[in-house]
Scaffold this active site. Structure first.
Site, PDB file in Angstrom:
ATOM      1  N   CYS A 163       0.806  -1.217   0.000  1.00  0.00           N
ATOM      2  CA  CYS A 163       0.000   0.000   0.000  1.00  0.00           C
ATOM      3  C   CYS A 163       0.842   1.271   0.000  1.00  0.00           C
ATOM      4  O   CYS A 163       0.409   2.308  -0.501  1.00  0.00           O
ATOM      5  CB  CYS A 163      -0.935   0.007   1.217  1.00  0.00           C
ATOM      6  SG  CYS A 163      -2.056  -1.404   1.282  1.00  0.00           S
ATOM      7  N   LEU A 182      -5.817   4.165  -9.044  1.00  0.00           N
ATOM      8  CA  LEU A 182      -7.209   4.516  -8.799  1.00  0.00           C
ATOM      9  C   LEU A 182      -8.070   3.639  -9.694  1.00  0.00           C
ATOM     10  O   LEU A 182      -7.601   3.167 -10.733  1.00  0.00           O
ATOM     11  CB  LEU A 182      -7.476   5.995  -9.106  1.00  0.00           C
ATOM     12  CG  LEU A 182      -6.675   7.021  -8.308  1.00  0.00           C
ATOM     13  CD1 LEU A 182      -6.907   8.411  -8.872  1.00  0.00           C
ATOM     14  CD2 LEU A 182      -7.056   6.970  -6.828  1.00  0.00           C
ATOM     15  N   ASP A 236     -22.976  25.387   2.635  1.00  0.00           N
ATOM     16  CA  ASP A 236     -21.557  25.581   2.353  1.00  0.00           C
ATOM     17  C   ASP A 236     -21.347  26.466   1.124  1.00  0.00           C
ATOM     18  O   ASP A 236     -20.451  27.316   1.102  1.00  0.00           O
ATOM     19  CB  ASP A 236     -20.895  24.213   2.132  1.00  0.00           C
ATOM     20  CG  ASP A 236     -19.410  24.333   1.856  1.00  0.00           C
ATOM     21  OD1 ASP A 236     -18.714  25.022   2.628  1.00  0.00           O
ATOM     22  OD2 ASP A 236     -18.946  23.733   0.872  1.00  0.00           O
TER      23      ASP A 236
END
Length: 545
Positions: free
Chosen positions: A298, A304, A515
């Site tokens: 890792c 991805l 937000d």
């Protein structure tokens, strides 16, 4: 392999828990150092996580379908498939690929399911090959259709192949894959060798007492053939009956090989390599071992993944997913897409859950087994469901629990919820005029998208909420007077209701709008978050006054 994720080992109660936490903490702290981040061409550090890992390798799943039923991968009957409308279109795949390449991705691997089942595969490879800045396009396949497809694929721009082949014996291959395809797979590999595909790798998942006796057969093949055979440690996925006894570790595999080839030496590779590479004098090829379980890699991960239905996964074993499909179909701006991806990448953990669990398990293997709650199919992520008018999340001792009602029959269920955001006349006017606020995008669209995505994450946010496979999720918004009213609709075919998903959707939509607008006013109020209606299930229908 299917994308189901692993579950952490459950530790014992009392003082044993502190022992386990102490040891696991030390294991995590011992993880290797990571690369320093670099900026993409646009100067924005989108694809570097908080541990300095720069992600330049993107894997794109083209389909959920597969023409094999490998025992270590999926149940014999297959897995539930999404309707075509929920899968990424070719244009959406190319759009995302261009975006990621602009952010710094240099290598794309096409996966599945079985990617060769996609009808427009050759055209898609050609479109990807036209992207400026993309250095390599490769594909992982079972090889059954390569004799028909490989030549046009290479002309379109395909460079590398990873071919899954778990046995060189017809009967073993058929037993493991539940299909008769060895001859076609070998023919595809031979054609790839003739055409000079480079890199050419053969992936073999080693299962003890199943195909482990063939390790030397694969190594002898590599000795005389210019390809790389990669032995993969058997990993746990839901329904594959993983057991620690059936997994052969990297060290065990090496020990077997060195009984015949004692001078097999490791070749120095790149930090981000998934496989440890070995060779011996006189070998035309190489041997690789992917130690996903016994010795994770890792720390150098640069990968991805985008699933066939458009979810971004920053880790194969992670539960976290972000729907890029929904983002594209909501027509969000490029800046918002970049921010969405950047946020997902920065949530990536230091190491995946399976590595953590198995490493801790191995370290603590000397402790009595009764300290661990490890069923026969351990480390799997199982969806549990429950519905009751009582406090089903409390056990007889008064402790919280998640109730397993797996024997219940699924039914069609729907829930609607609403949330009101009081904004004031200035913000209402800006929203009606679709004024771009300080965040740089159309606020209502972003809020709706955030709410839809949040509905899918409800089980990650609410500790005892069950994970559901939703058939429909939508958030609408209406401007009424001085306020915005969000209404969510969630549908599911399942064994428990989807009220929490509906409530989560409108709550996050409201928070997102806050937000987006808070730079204009701090007097915004979020109020009246409530369930409007529900249908289906044992408790019957409900409709608010």
């Amino acid at each position: 392999m299917i994308r189901t994720c692993s579950r952490l080992v459950s530790a014992a109660r009392g003082h044993q828990i502190s022992q386990i936490k102490c040891i696991s903490s030390k294991i995590l702290e011992a993880d290797e150092a990571v690369n320093q981040p670099q900026l993409a061409k646009n100067g924005v550090d989108t694809l570097t996580d908080t541990f300095g890992r720069r992600h330049t390798y993107l894997r794109i799943s083209l389909t959920e379908r597969c023409n094999l039923r490998c025992q270590y991968c999926m149940p014999a009957e297959g897995v539930p498939l999404n309707p075509k409308s929920k899968l990424l279109t070719t244009d959406e795949i190319v759009t995302l690929a261009k975006f990621f390449v602009a952010e710094g991705v240099t290598k794309i691997r096409l996966t599945g399911g079985e990617p060769s089942l996609r009808k427009d595969l050759v055209d898609l490879v050609g479109q990807l090959n036209d992207i400026q800045g993309l250095d390599s396009i490769s594909m992982t396949t079972n090889g059954l259709t390569l004799t028909k497809q490989l030549v046009p694929l290479m002309r379109a721009g395909l460079k590398g192949l990873n071919i899954s082949l778990d046995s060189l014996d017809k009967d073993t291959y058929t037993r493991m894959s539940r299909r008769n395809g060895l001859a076609k797979a070998l023919a595809g590999i031979n054609l790839a060798l003739q055409l000079g595909v480079n890199p050419l790798k053969v992936n073999c998942v080693v299962v003890r007492d199943e195909n482990s006796h063939e390790i030397m057969d694969f190594v002898d093949w590599v000795r005389d053939t210019p390809l790389e055979v990669r032995f993969i440690e058997f990993m746990p996925f839901t329904g594959n009956a993983w057991d620690r006894k059936t997994m052969m570790s990297c060290e065990e595999i090496l020990k077997v090989i060195r009984t015949k080839y004692p001078d097999l030496d490791r070749i120095k590779g790149h930090k981000s390599d998934t496989a440890k590479i070995y060779a011996a004098p006189g070998f035309q090829g190489q041997v690789g071992i992917i130690s996903s379980m016994s010795d994770h890699f890792c720390g150098g991960c640069n990968r991805l993944r985008i699933t066939a239905d458009g979810n971004l996964k920053v880790c194969l074993f992670g539960n976290s997913e972000v729907s890029l499909r929904d983002a594209l179909r909501a027509n969000i701006s490029e800046d918002d897409l970049r921010a969405t991806i950047q946020a997902a990448v920065r949530r990536k953990k230091k190491q995946h859950a399976v590595s953590t669990c198995v490493t801790i398990f191995n370290k603590l293997s000397s402790l009595p087994l009764h300290l661990f709650n490890i069923p026969g199919q351990s480390f799997t992520n199982v969806r549990n469901y429950s519905t009751s008018s009582n406090l089903t999340h409390i056990d007889p001792d008064g402790l919280f629990t998640m109730v397993d009602v797996g024997d219940k029959q699924p039914t069609k269920r729907e829930a609607q919820a609403s949330a009101t955001v009081i904004l004031g006349p200035q913000l209402i006017k800006m929203l009606k005029e679709k004024t771009v606020l300080k965040k740089g995008s159309e606020a209502l669209t972003v809020a709706r998208l955030a709410g839809t995505m949040a509905a899918k994450k409800t089980s990650d946010l609410i500790p005892l909420c069950h994970q559901l496979q939703m058939s429909y999720a939508n958030v609408e918004v209406e401007l009424l007077g001085d306020r915005a009213v969000f209404i969510s609709t969630i549908r599911v075919d399942g064994k428990t209701g989807c009220e929490l998903e509906a409530l989560t959707a409108v709550s996050v939509a409201a928070l997102t709008l806050y937000d987006m607008c808070k730079a204009v006013s701090k007097a915004i109020k979020i109020t009246e978050i409530r369930l409007l209606s529900k249908s289906g299930g044992k408790t019957g229908d409900f409709k608010s006054d």
